[in-house]
Design a protein around this motif. Structure first.
Motif, short mmCIF file in Angstrom:
data_model
loop_
_atom_site.label_atom_id
_atom_site.label_comp_id
_atom_site.label_asym_id
_atom_site.label_seq_id
_atom_site.Cartn_x
_atom_site.Cartn_y
_atom_site.Cartn_z
N LEU A 82 0.84 -1.21 0.00
CA LEU A 82 0.00 0.00 0.00
C LEU A 82 0.87 1.25 0.00
O LEU A 82 0.55 2.24 -0.68
CB LEU A 82 -0.94 0.01 1.20
N ARG A 83 1.95 1.22 0.74
CA ARG A 83 2.87 2.35 0.78
C ARG A 83 3.46 2.59 -0.62
O ARG A 83 3.54 3.72 -1.09
CB ARG A 83 3.99 2.09 1.79
N CYS A 84 3.87 1.53 -1.29
CA CYS A 84 4.44 1.66 -2.64
C CYS A 84 3.42 2.22 -3.62
O CYS A 84 3.75 3.09 -4.44
CB CYS A 84 4.96 0.32 -3.14
N LEU A 90 1.61 9.35 -5.78
CA LEU A 90 2.09 10.72 -5.49
C LEU A 90 3.09 11.18 -6.55
O LEU A 90 3.12 12.35 -6.93
CB LEU A 90 2.73 10.78 -4.10
N CYS A 91 3.88 10.26 -7.05
CA CYS A 91 4.91 10.59 -8.04
C CYS A 91 4.34 10.88 -9.42
O CYS A 91 4.95 11.62 -10.20
CB CYS A 91 5.92 9.45 -8.17
N VAL A 92 3.19 10.31 -9.76
CA VAL A 92 2.65 10.47 -11.11
C VAL A 92 1.52 11.50 -11.18
O VAL A 92 0.78 11.53 -12.15
CB VAL A 92 2.18 9.12 -11.72
N GLN A 93 1.44 12.37 -10.20
CA GLN A 93 0.40 13.39 -10.22
C GLN A 93 0.58 14.30 -11.44
O GLN A 93 1.70 14.54 -11.89
CB GLN A 93 0.42 14.22 -8.93
N GLN A 94 -0.53 14.82 -11.93
CA GLN A 94 -0.54 15.63 -13.15
C GLN A 94 0.40 16.84 -13.05
O GLN A 94 1.21 17.07 -13.94
CB GLN A 94 -1.98 16.12 -13.42
N MET A 102 12.59 13.80 -5.12
CA MET A 102 13.07 12.42 -5.00
C MET A 102 13.57 12.08 -3.60
O MET A 102 13.37 10.96 -3.13
CB MET A 102 14.17 12.17 -6.05
N SER A 103 14.19 13.02 -2.91
CA SER A 103 14.67 12.72 -1.56
C SER A 103 13.49 12.42 -0.63
O SER A 103 13.58 11.54 0.23
CB SER A 103 15.51 13.87 -1.01
N ASN A 104 12.37 13.10 -0.84
CA ASN A 104 11.17 12.81 -0.04
C ASN A 104 10.55 11.48 -0.44
O ASN A 104 9.98 10.78 0.41
CB ASN A 104 10.15 13.94 -0.15
N VAL A 105 10.64 11.13 -1.70
CA VAL A 105 10.14 9.83 -2.16
C VAL A 105 10.88 8.72 -1.43
O VAL A 105 10.26 7.78 -0.92
CB VAL A 105 10.31 9.68 -3.70
N MET A 108 9.66 8.51 2.08
CA MET A 108 8.31 7.93 2.16
C MET A 108 8.32 6.42 1.97
O MET A 108 7.47 5.72 2.49
CB MET A 108 7.39 8.58 1.13
N LEU A 109 9.29 5.92 1.21
CA LEU A 109 9.38 4.47 1.02
C LEU A 109 9.93 3.76 2.24
O LEU A 109 9.79 2.55 2.38
CB LEU A 109 10.23 4.15 -0.22
N ASP A 110 10.52 4.52 3.15
CA ASP A 110 11.01 3.98 4.41
C ASP A 110 9.82 3.72 5.33
O ASP A 110 8.97 4.58 5.51
CB ASP A 110 11.99 4.97 5.05
N ILE A 111 9.78 2.55 5.90
CA ILE A 111 8.65 2.14 6.74
C ILE A 111 8.44 3.07 7.93
O ILE A 111 7.32 3.28 8.38
CB ILE A 111 8.85 0.68 7.22
N GLU A 112 9.50 3.65 8.45
CA GLU A 112 9.39 4.47 9.65
C GLU A 112 8.91 5.89 9.37
O GLU A 112 8.61 6.64 10.29
CB GLU A 112 10.73 4.50 10.37
N HIS A 113 8.84 6.27 8.10
CA HIS A 113 8.42 7.62 7.76
C HIS A 113 6.96 7.58 7.28
O HIS A 113 6.64 6.91 6.31
CB HIS A 113 9.32 8.19 6.66
N PRO A 114 6.05 8.28 7.95
CA PRO A 114 4.64 8.24 7.56
C PRO A 114 4.39 8.99 6.24
O PRO A 114 5.02 10.01 5.96
CB PRO A 114 3.92 8.92 8.72
N VAL A 115 3.47 8.47 5.44
CA VAL A 115 3.05 9.14 4.21
C VAL A 115 1.69 9.73 4.51
O VAL A 115 0.70 9.01 4.68
CB VAL A 115 2.95 8.14 3.03
N THR A 116 1.63 11.06 4.60
CA THR A 116 0.40 11.71 5.03
C THR A 116 -0.38 12.37 3.90
O THR A 116 -1.59 12.49 3.98
CB THR A 116 0.70 12.78 6.10
N SER A 117 0.30 12.81 2.85
CA SER A 117 -0.41 13.51 1.78
C SER A 117 -1.16 12.53 0.89
O SER A 117 -0.73 11.39 0.69
CB SER A 117 0.56 14.36 0.95
N GLN A 118 -2.29 12.98 0.39
CA GLN A 118 -3.11 12.15 -0.49
C GLN A 118 -2.81 12.50 -1.94
O GLN A 118 -2.69 13.68 -2.28
CB GLN A 118 -4.60 12.34 -0.19
N PRO A 119 -2.71 11.49 -2.80
CA PRO A 119 -2.42 11.78 -4.20
C PRO A 119 -3.61 12.42 -4.91
O PRO A 119 -4.76 12.20 -4.53
CB PRO A 119 -2.11 10.41 -4.80
N LYS A 120 -3.28 13.20 -5.92
CA LYS A 120 -4.29 13.77 -6.81
C LYS A 120 -4.23 12.98 -8.12
O LYS A 120 -3.35 12.15 -8.31
CB LYS A 120 -3.98 15.25 -7.07
N GLN A 121 -5.16 13.26 -8.99
CA GLN A 121 -5.26 12.53 -10.25
C GLN A 121 -3.93 12.51 -11.00
O GLN A 121 -3.27 13.53 -11.11
CB GLN A 121 -6.32 13.19 -11.12
#
Length: 157
Positions: A82-84, A90-94, A102-105, A108-121
């Protein structure tokens, strides 16, 4: 840069390339790995969306795990999958400004870092038209191409 199916919308349409264009391409790869399918040439019997559109549809319907490749179902890491998917979307947003750097990506892929933002289309989220489908299906059914050559011999009179 320049490979269909991986190009960011701003590059494909306006020729604008940035670090966020690479993020878009990375997101496509993440979604391809999770699904086991390629973005280019993706086909689903229920709709005419590409892989990005299909992933977005499943995400908005609350069924993102349906994207998972059958060979990965045996993994006991639903939260990682689900994280992936989340990070991939999030990476393919319009809009490039909506995509993470990329550093934030990587964080976010690290299990200990929460992903809080929701992707847009995502970019290139649209159903293919019947004309495009007819064109692509007719070219897809060709198993070979023929090369024709004309030889002109010059001779004196």
């Amino acid at each position: 840069m320049g490979t269909y199916g991986y190009m960011a919308p701003e590059y494909a349409i306006d020729g604008l390339f940035s670090m966020k264009s690479d993020v878009f391409s990375f997101g496509v790869l993440v979604l391809e790995i999770v699904s086991g399918k390629k973005n280019r040439g993706f086909h689903h019997p229920d709709h005419d969306l590409n892989l990005l559109g299909h992933a977005w549809k499943l995400w908005t319907e609350g069924n993102p795990m349906d994207l998972l490749d059958a060979s990965l179902v045996t993994l006991n890491s639903e939260s990682e999958v689900l994280r992936c998917i989340h990070v991939g979307l999030l990476c393919v947003q319009q809009r490039p400004e909506d995509r993470p750097i990329m550093s934030n990506v990587l964080l976010m892929l690290d299990i200990e870092h929460p992903v809080t933002s929701q992707p847009k289309q995502p970019g290139f989220y649209s159903e293919r038209s019947l004309i495009e489908m007819a064109t692509s299906s007719s070219t897809r059914n060709k198993l070979h191409t023929s090369n024709e050559i004309t030889v002109t011999l010059l001779q004196g009179r």
